[in-house]
Design an enzyme around this catalytic site. Sequence first.
Site, PDB file in Angstrom:
ATOM      1  N   CYS A  94      -9.297  59.906 120.270  1.00  0.00           N
ATOM      2  CA  CYS A  94     -10.321  59.028 120.828  1.00  0.00           C
ATOM      3  C   CYS A  94      -9.963  58.546 122.244  1.00  0.00           C
ATOM      4  O   CYS A  94     -10.019  59.341 123.170  1.00  0.00           O
ATOM      5  CB  CYS A  94     -10.598  57.894 119.849  1.00  0.00           C
ATOM      6  SG  CYS A  94     -12.229  57.174 120.061  1.00  0.00           S
ATOM      7  N   HIS A 192     -10.788  59.482 113.585  1.00  0.00           N
ATOM      8  CA  HIS A 192      -9.874  58.506 112.992  1.00  0.00           C
ATOM      9  C   HIS A 192      -9.867  58.747 111.481  1.00  0.00           C
ATOM     10  O   HIS A 192     -10.703  59.474 110.971  1.00  0.00           O
ATOM     11  CB  HIS A 192     -10.354  57.074 113.248  1.00  0.00           C
ATOM     12  CG  HIS A 192     -10.516  56.735 114.692  1.00  0.00           C
ATOM     13  ND1 HIS A 192      -9.450  56.435 115.517  1.00  0.00           N
ATOM     14  CD2 HIS A 192     -11.622  56.625 115.463  1.00  0.00           C
ATOM     15  CE1 HIS A 192      -9.909  56.144 116.731  1.00  0.00           C
ATOM     16  NE2 HIS A 192     -11.223  56.261 116.724  1.00  0.00           N
TER      17      HIS A 192
HETATM   18  N1  GLN Z   1     -13.021  53.318 124.760  1.00  0.00           N
HETATM   19  C1  GLN Z   1     -13.380  54.636 124.344  1.00  0.00           C
HETATM   20  C2  GLN Z   1     -14.867  54.831 124.034  1.00  0.00           C
HETATM   21  O1  GLN Z   1     -15.538  53.913 123.609  1.00  0.00           O
HETATM   22  C3  GLN Z   1     -12.530  55.034 123.152  1.00  0.00           C
HETATM   23  C4  GLN Z   1     -12.803  54.201 121.940  1.00  0.00           C
HETATM   24  C5  GLN Z   1     -11.813  54.417 120.829  1.00  0.00           C
HETATM   25  O2  GLN Z   1     -10.698  54.837 121.049  1.00  0.00           O
HETATM   26  N2  GLN Z   1     -12.218  54.094 119.623  1.00  0.00           N
HETATM   27  O3  GLN Z   1     -15.382  55.916 124.222  1.00  0.00           O
END
Ligand code: GLN
Length: 239
Positions: A94, A192
């Site tokens: 992510c 995740h």
């Molecule tokens: N900040 C990034 C996004 O919103 C990654 C979010 C995350 O790692 N859950 O795309």
Amino acid sequence: MQSDKLRLIWIYPDLLSTYGDQGNVLVLEQRARRRNIPVETVYVRSADPIPEQGDVYLLGGGEDRPQILAAARLRRDGGLGRAVERGASVFAVCAGYQLIGTVFGGEEGQPVEGVGLIDIGSRRGERRAVGEIVAEVDPELGVPTLTGFENHMGVTDLGPSVRPLSRTVVGTGNGDGTEGCYSGRVLGTYLHGPALARNPGLADLLLSWAMGVETLPPIDDTWHERLRDERLGTVLGRQ
Ligand code: GLN
């Protein structure tokens, strides 16, 4: 660090550790130990230099601001790029996935420079992608269907030198029908779960890259399989 052990490096637990992504390190440790592979894990906080002799480097998800900080520190440090040049593997999730690319969207959607380990660029999408993902992995990799969940604003464009990790059956992933990508031994995903607990095949792919072997001895995955059957059954049953 001792060189006779498999060395796992968890990058910036103080910045990038949302949704239990740190579990990815525990899964790799356990799957190595169950095969009698000695393992050593190093947790590298953001004030500390990245050790360059690791075998697998792991990065997790994060909110926008910690993600920007992490990218700036990793760029300044340079150790991760040198480890990749040496042949180390990377598993990035992510925010971690976005920041190993060339650019990603900041908290106001502004372009922020990434670490540039792989040829991807991310930007803020129109709506947040939240929910379960199911995706079919590139057959080259020999990894079963992926299950996980996603929560991100960013969408990711893949450049010509990377391959999509998978094609989405359910969920958004990169935003173009693909999910994650890989190039050499650098692999990124929006999943995740933690991703490696839900997808032991992906964990074993990383271990086999790190060990330099085609396949690893099988281990009993009854519990992982139950979790996978439950998740895949529920998500695909909703379709
Ligand atoms: N900040 C990034 C996004 O919103 C990654 C979010 C995350 O790692 N859950 O795309």
